[in-house]
Design a protein around this motif. Sequence first.
Motif, short mmCIF file in Angstrom:
data_model
loop_
_atom_site.label_atom_id
_atom_site.label_comp_id
_atom_site.label_asym_id
_atom_site.label_seq_id
_atom_site.Cartn_x
_atom_site.Cartn_y
_atom_site.Cartn_z
N GLU A 170 5.53 6.95 -5.28
CA GLU A 170 4.99 5.60 -5.26
C GLU A 170 4.71 5.15 -3.82
O GLU A 170 3.71 4.48 -3.54
CB GLU A 170 5.95 4.63 -5.94
CG GLU A 170 5.97 4.71 -7.46
CD GLU A 170 6.73 5.95 -7.99
OE1 GLU A 170 6.59 6.25 -9.18
OE2 GLU A 170 7.46 6.59 -7.20
N MET A 171 5.60 5.53 -2.90
CA MET A 171 5.39 5.13 -1.50
C MET A 171 4.19 5.85 -0.90
O MET A 171 3.47 5.28 -0.07
CB MET A 171 6.66 5.41 -0.69
CG MET A 171 7.81 4.48 -1.04
SD MET A 171 9.18 4.57 0.15
CE MET A 171 9.89 6.16 -0.26
N VAL A 172 3.95 7.08 -1.31
CA VAL A 172 2.83 7.85 -0.77
C VAL A 172 1.52 7.45 -1.45
O VAL A 172 0.54 7.09 -0.78
CB VAL A 172 3.08 9.36 -0.95
CG1 VAL A 172 1.82 10.16 -0.62
CG2 VAL A 172 4.23 9.81 -0.07
N ALA A 173 1.47 7.52 -2.77
CA ALA A 173 0.21 7.34 -3.50
C ALA A 173 -0.21 5.88 -3.60
O ALA A 173 -1.40 5.57 -3.53
CB ALA A 173 0.35 7.94 -4.90
N ARG A 174 0.75 4.97 -3.77
CA ARG A 174 0.41 3.56 -3.93
C ARG A 174 0.48 2.80 -2.60
O ARG A 174 -0.50 2.22 -2.14
CB ARG A 174 1.33 2.91 -4.96
CG ARG A 174 1.15 3.47 -6.37
CD ARG A 174 2.10 2.78 -7.34
NE ARG A 174 1.94 3.32 -8.69
CZ ARG A 174 2.72 2.98 -9.72
NH1 ARG A 174 3.71 2.12 -9.55
NH2 ARG A 174 2.51 3.51 -10.91
N ASP A 175 1.67 2.82 -1.99
CA ASP A 175 1.88 1.98 -0.82
C ASP A 175 1.04 2.43 0.38
O ASP A 175 0.32 1.63 0.98
CB ASP A 175 3.35 1.96 -0.43
CG ASP A 175 4.24 1.40 -1.53
OD1 ASP A 175 3.71 0.84 -2.51
OD2 ASP A 175 5.48 1.51 -1.42
N LEU B 56 8.62 0.09 4.72
CA LEU B 56 8.58 0.88 3.50
C LEU B 56 9.00 0.00 2.33
O LEU B 56 9.72 -0.99 2.49
CB LEU B 56 9.51 2.09 3.61
CG LEU B 56 9.19 3.09 4.73
CD1 LEU B 56 10.18 4.26 4.69
CD2 LEU B 56 7.76 3.59 4.67
N ARG B 57 8.58 0.38 1.16
CA ARG B 57 8.94 -0.35 -0.06
C ARG B 57 10.46 -0.49 -0.16
O ARG B 57 11.21 0.47 0.03
CB ARG B 57 8.40 0.41 -1.28
CG ARG B 57 8.69 -0.26 -2.62
CD ARG B 57 8.18 0.57 -3.78
NE ARG B 57 6.72 0.60 -3.85
CZ ARG B 57 6.01 0.34 -4.95
NH1 ARG B 57 6.62 0.00 -6.08
NH2 ARG B 57 4.69 0.42 -4.93
N GLY B 58 10.91 -1.71 -0.46
CA GLY B 58 12.33 -1.97 -0.62
C GLY B 58 13.03 -2.44 0.63
O GLY B 58 14.23 -2.73 0.60
N HIS B 59 12.28 -2.55 1.75
CA HIS B 59 12.91 -2.88 3.02
C HIS B 59 12.11 -3.94 3.77
O HIS B 59 10.91 -4.13 3.53
CB HIS B 59 13.08 -1.62 3.87
CG HIS B 59 13.89 -0.58 3.20
ND1 HIS B 59 15.25 -0.67 3.04
CD2 HIS B 59 13.52 0.57 2.57
CE1 HIS B 59 15.69 0.37 2.37
NE2 HIS B 59 14.66 1.14 2.08
N GLY B 60 12.78 -4.60 4.71
CA GLY B 60 12.11 -5.57 5.56
C GLY B 60 11.41 -6.65 4.76
O GLY B 60 12.01 -7.29 3.90
N GLU C 65 -1.16 -1.98 -6.11
CA GLU C 65 -1.67 -2.06 -7.48
C GLU C 65 -0.61 -2.42 -8.51
O GLU C 65 -0.93 -3.00 -9.56
CB GLU C 65 -2.32 -0.74 -7.87
CG GLU C 65 -1.37 0.45 -7.91
CD GLU C 65 -2.07 1.75 -8.20
OE1 GLU C 65 -1.71 2.39 -9.21
OE2 GLU C 65 -2.96 2.15 -7.44
N ASP C 66 0.67 -2.12 -8.27
CA ASP C 66 1.71 -2.42 -9.25
C ASP C 66 2.34 -3.79 -9.02
O ASP C 66 3.36 -4.12 -9.64
CB ASP C 66 2.79 -1.34 -9.24
CG ASP C 66 3.53 -1.24 -7.90
OD1 ASP C 66 3.19 -2.00 -6.98
OD2 ASP C 66 4.44 -0.39 -7.79
N GLY C 67 1.76 -4.61 -8.15
CA GLY C 67 2.28 -5.94 -7.89
C GLY C 67 3.17 -6.05 -6.67
O GLY C 67 3.52 -7.17 -6.26
N THR C 68 3.57 -4.93 -6.10
CA THR C 68 4.35 -4.94 -4.86
C THR C 68 3.50 -5.53 -3.73
O THR C 68 2.28 -5.34 -3.68
CB THR C 68 4.79 -3.52 -4.49
OG1 THR C 68 5.62 -3.01 -5.53
CG2 THR C 68 5.55 -3.48 -3.17
N ARG C 69 4.16 -6.23 -2.82
CA ARG C 69 3.49 -6.73 -1.62
C ARG C 69 4.19 -6.17 -0.39
O ARG C 69 5.42 -6.21 -0.30
CB ARG C 69 3.50 -8.27 -1.57
CG ARG C 69 2.71 -8.92 -2.70
CD ARG C 69 2.67 -10.43 -2.55
NE ARG C 69 4.00 -11.00 -2.40
CZ ARG C 69 4.85 -11.23 -3.40
NH1 ARG C 69 4.50 -10.92 -4.64
NH2 ARG C 69 6.03 -11.75 -3.17
#
Length: 304
Positions: free
Chosen positions: A87-92, A67-71, A14-18
Amino acid sequence: MVDVVRRREVVPVEDGTRLELEVFEQVEGREAPVLLCLPAMGVPARYYEPFALELHRRGFHVVTSDLRGHGASSVRVGRGTDFGYYEMVARDLGAVVRAVRAAFQDSPLFLVGHSLGGQLGSLYLGLEGEGVRGLVLVAASSVYYRNYGALGGVKVLLGTQLAAVIATVWGYFPGRRLRFADNESARVIQDWARQARTGRYVLSGAAQDFEALLARVERPVLAISVDGDSLAPPAAVDHLYGKMPRARVVRWHFTQSDAGGAHLDHFRWVRHGAPVAARIAGWVGEVLAGEAGAGQDPRTEGRP
């Protein structure tokens, strides 16, 4: 050899992260269980490919996610990066779980979390967990310093608090320079250090009481500790699942003997993961048959 269909899927958050998933799909058996594998801190999902293939050989659909920020995540950690456990739990995890459920609508879904991935999976079950049938913790533990003995506890406490100071001053944690994990968001390290110091999950940016949420989790849990693992010793593994007193926990310790004499530790188990995959397969079968913990105290099975 079981045929495998491999594909990649991009999941928008939702925050634009893929985030990018790698899917190891069964050619037959569309209704087979699906296992969503969550990595350790700083470890790319591709590291788990041998283990994912072991699980696939036992009849599962398997999905790995960075996880967010990696790979293959669209986020690159640096100064100004702002995210933590919440953010990693609720969003990702919410977005990834929804994507996996949409892709495998007829399959029961289980989370398999290594180290930090297991902590995040536990927190997700407390926060939401809709559609998740159970959780496997592999070398996943609370990092509370009192779980590591006298000398080990001092090292954990000093190391985690120093890492938090470095991350706060530097603007992020320069793990590549320091040769510990990978570059991490300052808030991830701060959340990690706070839990190491207090033993409690108090997530920055979250209004929820995650300790209370964990205490309400009732799903089946398979908790696995590993020989030679100084980062997640048995007492620390016990402390994590102990936060879920209503969960139906089965406990197993993966020994060097189980691995055919191979040297094991917090990361090497992945390269010798066939016995772990077999244990997970057996446990999933028991859960789906309604037999998990029947006739025994599930918190004592296989205790090291």
